[in-house]
Write a protein that holds these residues in place. Structure first.
Motif, PDB file in Angstrom:
ATOM      1  N   VAL A 194      -3.006   3.326  11.769  1.00  0.00           N
ATOM      2  CA  VAL A 194      -2.067   2.741  10.715  1.00  0.00           C
ATOM      3  C   VAL A 194      -2.111   1.147  10.967  1.00  0.00           C
ATOM      4  O   VAL A 194      -2.124   0.462   9.967  1.00  0.00           O
ATOM      5  CB  VAL A 194      -0.780   3.457  10.665  1.00  0.00           C
ATOM      6  N   TYR A 253      -2.871   8.337  15.030  1.00  0.00           N
ATOM      7  CA  TYR A 253      -2.310   7.565  13.867  1.00  0.00           C
ATOM      8  C   TYR A 253      -1.598   6.263  14.213  1.00  0.00           C
ATOM      9  O   TYR A 253      -1.846   5.427  13.228  1.00  0.00           O
ATOM     10  CB  TYR A 253      -1.225   8.672  13.246  1.00  0.00           C
ATOM     11  N   ARG A 308       7.882   1.978   3.034  1.00  0.00           N
ATOM     12  CA  ARG A 308       7.665   3.379   3.300  1.00  0.00           C
ATOM     13  C   ARG A 308       8.972   3.866   3.687  1.00  0.00           C
ATOM     14  O   ARG A 308      10.031   3.546   3.687  1.00  0.00           O
ATOM     15  CB  ARG A 308       6.585   3.614   4.315  1.00  0.00           C
ATOM     16  N   ALA A 366       0.280   4.937   1.791  1.00  0.00           N
ATOM     17  CA  ALA A 366      -0.568   5.539   2.678  1.00  0.00           C
ATOM     18  C   ALA A 366      -0.422   7.181   2.815  1.00  0.00           C
ATOM     19  O   ALA A 366       0.154   7.392   3.830  1.00  0.00           O
ATOM     20  CB  ALA A 366      -0.475   4.655   3.786  1.00  0.00           C
ATOM     21  N   PRO A 367      -0.336   8.080   1.676  1.00  0.00           N
ATOM     22  CA  PRO A 367       0.042   9.393   2.133  1.00  0.00           C
ATOM     23  C   PRO A 367      -0.967  10.058   2.930  1.00  0.00           C
ATOM     24  O   PRO A 367      -2.172   9.784   2.853  1.00  0.00           O
ATOM     25  CB  PRO A 367      -0.278  10.053   0.698  1.00  0.00           C
ATOM     26  N   SER A 368      -0.584  11.046   3.578  1.00  0.00           N
ATOM     27  CA  SER A 368      -1.308  12.099   4.230  1.00  0.00           C
ATOM     28  C   SER A 368      -1.736  13.349   3.293  1.00  0.00           C
ATOM     29  O   SER A 368      -0.756  14.026   2.855  1.00  0.00           O
ATOM     30  CB  SER A 368      -0.879  12.472   5.537  1.00  0.00           C
ATOM     31  N   HIS A 393       9.837   6.811   8.916  1.00  0.00           N
ATOM     32  CA  HIS A 393       8.891   6.265   9.667  1.00  0.00           C
ATOM     33  C   HIS A 393       9.309   5.230  10.501  1.00  0.00           C
ATOM     34  O   HIS A 393       8.480   4.282  11.099  1.00  0.00           O
ATOM     35  CB  HIS A 393       7.675   5.702   8.650  1.00  0.00           C
ATOM     36  N   ARG A 416       0.753  -1.202   0.142  1.00  0.00           N
ATOM     37  CA  ARG A 416      -0.065  -0.188  -0.182  1.00  0.00           C
ATOM     38  C   ARG A 416       0.991   1.301   0.025  1.00  0.00           C
ATOM     39  O   ARG A 416       2.241   1.172   0.408  1.00  0.00           O
ATOM     40  CB  ARG A 416      -0.971  -0.166   1.200  1.00  0.00           C
ATOM     41  N   GLU A 465      -4.607   9.009   4.201  1.00  0.00           N
ATOM     42  CA  GLU A 465      -4.484   8.936   5.768  1.00  0.00           C
ATOM     43  C   GLU A 465      -4.987  10.449   6.050  1.00  0.00           C
ATOM     44  O   GLU A 465      -4.296  11.181   6.215  1.00  0.00           O
ATOM     45  CB  GLU A 465      -3.350   8.710   6.083  1.00  0.00           C
TER      46      GLU A 465
HETATM   47  N1  GLU Z   1       0.615   8.934   6.111  1.00  0.00           N
HETATM   48  C1  GLU Z   1       1.956   8.803   6.503  1.00  0.00           C
HETATM   49  C2  GLU Z   1       2.692   9.882   5.554  1.00  0.00           C
HETATM   50  O1  GLU Z   1       2.200  10.414   4.525  1.00  0.00           O
HETATM   51  C3  GLU Z   1       2.530   7.347   6.100  1.00  0.00           C
HETATM   52  C4  GLU Z   1       2.349   6.256   6.629  1.00  0.00           C
HETATM   53  C5  GLU Z   1       2.887   4.986   6.446  1.00  0.00           C
HETATM   54  O2  GLU Z   1       3.316   4.703   5.241  1.00  0.00           O
HETATM   55  O3  GLU Z   1       2.946   4.242   7.250  1.00  0.00           O
HETATM   56  O4  GLU Z   1       4.045  10.158   6.066  1.00  0.00           O
END
Ligand code: GLU
Length: 493
Positions: free
Chosen positions: A207, A203, A221, A8-10, A225, A6, A42
């Protein structure tokens, strides 16, 4: 096992070029294994999330050919499920209600800092200093709540957060597919908040629950993170869930080695589209920026899917190099299908001049050569300028010089010959020029410049004979006539 990845952008801004690379890696990993690539928006930070950012993410991914295999999931839609998981952890004793207030936490922190400052004051004895520092380190240590082992609520209306009961001892290890595996002592982890005092999930909780529910097998990612992973693993463990495989890729840096920022150039993926990069070129460039397969520099998407593996991901940060990107883009422009290239190029030309069918036909005819003359669509469009602009009003010095007396004499006679030649082709025009040179014992170095000056006014352009065929006889004669004295409608420069 089928692989599910996946992105998962904010949605708090543009689709960052680093995000695009993360999406690319995830898509390639899934496609290589014939699995699935998913997109989760996200959007839990309601204040900073915008519709425009969501659009930019979807548009950027679609442009790069990285649209997800299923409809995107919006994290806020799963809030009830996140809360249910937190409640389940409370029920199983893995999490607890914590009645510590914000004020209490702040006081704890301030007391810790005050003690640390007091230890530094001059004149404090060594013994006092040791005591103060010890007290400070307890107060400033990751928070272990007094409520972690239960206790009566301070009152029926008392507000609480839900916290995970951090493991008491042992280590937490992140076994990463890119980085070396890293362990930290559990004491370094606080009783992390799962639900805030207003009942909303954090968060960290969201997540983990979303990745688990979606069956994500690989969390690939950015390494920004990496540290979060130490806090997410205990949530998986508390829920009794298997861990996904983690792969944290180093950030993209600027050419000076500093973290990529605006001063290094555009950060937004769509800005690269607007600057005239081809999506396959940006993909190929981003792929090499953080992944390698021997020395190969340029990959088609199909090749990338075939060759991609986690093992090729680089451990060290990569540097964005615009010159390299330009080279890659130029290579992809040259090998692009010409009809597609024309479709992409015409809108760029339309930004410079009015596009007519005649002009489009000229561009089409010239594209086989002209595509060598620019590393972006914008540069190509600019290189094509001579196709609509004879530049007669802005002759450069060299062109002005070429159009003085002797040049005009050649031009007059060449016009005649060009007017009369039966066939209008590269060979026929070349023949006219060669015959003229032979007949007058001249070299092309003497005859070419006035004709080139009349046709392109000093604008950069390829060889004369092909130019004349792209422009067509009528336009060639008209451009020459503008410089010949005494002909109707001509201007003398
Ligand atoms: N939403 C997070 C971001 O944009 C990424 C979270 C993830 O990949 O676990 O930095």
């Amino acid at each position: 096992m089928s692989i599910i990845t996946r992105f998962a952008p904010s949605p708090t801004g543009m689709l960052h070029i680093g995000g695009a690379r993360t999406a690319l890696f995830n898509a390639l990993l899934a496609r290589h294994h014939k699995g699935k690539f998913l997109l989760r928006i996200e959007d839990t930070d309601k204040k900073r999330s915008t519709e425009a950012a969501i659009e930019a993410i979807l548009e950027g991914l679609a442009w790069l050919g990285l649209s997800p295999d299923d409809a995107p999931v919006f994290q806020t839609d799963n809030a009830a499920r996140h809360v249910a998981c937190a409640d389940a952890m409370v029920a199983s004793g893995k999490a607890f209600r914590c009645y510590t207030t914000q004020e209490e936490l702040q006081t704890r922190r301030e007391n810790g800092e005050a003690k640390r400052a007091a230890a530094k004051v001059e004149g404090v004895s060594d013994e006092q200093k040791a005591t103060l520092l010890e007290e400070a380190s307890i107060l400033l240590a990751p928070y272990r709540s007094p409520w972690r082992d239960g206790g009566e609520a301070p009152g029926p209306e008392a507000q609480f957060t839900v916290r995970l009961r951090a493991p008491d001892s042992g280590n937490i290890t992140v076994a990463d597919s890119v980085q070396a595996s890293v362990s930290i002592a559990c004491e370094e982890i606080d009783d992390l908040i799962l639900l805030r005092a207003d009942g909303t999930p954090t968060y960290m909780l969201a997540v983990v629950v979303d990745d688990h529910d979606a069956g994500i097998t690989h969390v690939l990612r950015g390494d920004d993170h990496f540290r979060n992973t130490f806090r997410q693993i205990p949530i998986y463990q508390a829920m009794g869930w298997d861990l996904p495989r983690f792969a944290h890729v180093p950030m993209i840096h600027g050419d000076d080695g500093a973290k990529l920022s605006k001063r290094h150039g555009a950060l937004s993926t769509l800005a690269y589209r607007d600057m005239g990069y081809l999506p396959e070129a940006l993909n190929a460039y981003l792929l090499r920026l953080g992944w390698s397969h021997g020395d190969q520099e340029i990959f088609s998407m199909d090749e990338a899917v075939e060759m991609f593996s986690l093992a090729g991901l680089n451990k060290s940060p990569s540097r964005m190099d615009i010159d390299k990107l330009n080279d890659v883009n130029a290579a992809f422009i040259r090998q692009a299908d010409e009809d597609r290239l024309l479709t992409l190029l015409m809108p760029e030309i339309a930004k410079l001049t009015e596009v007519t069918d005649v002009l489009e036909a000229r561009v089409k005819a010239s594209l086989g050569s002209m595509k060598e003359r620019g590393s972006t669509l914008l540069e190509l469009a600019e290189s094509c300028r001579f196709l609509w602009d004879s530049n007669a009003d802005h002759l450069n010095k060299k062109a002005r010089k070429a159009l003085r007396e002797e040049g005009l004499t050649h031009l007059t006679q060449l016009r005649e010959a060009l007017d009369q030649t039966e066939i209008w082709s590269i060979e026929a025009v070349q023949d006219v020029l060669d015959s003229y040179c032979t007949a007058h014992a001249l070299s092309m170095g003497q005859v070419g410049p006035p004709l080139r000056a009349a046709l392109t006014g000093g604008l950069p352009a390829p060889d004369l004979a092909p130019i004349t065929t792209w422009l067509g006889r009528e336009e060639v004669l008209a451009r020459i006539d503008r410089h010949l004295p005494g002909l109707p409608g001509t201007e003398q420069k």
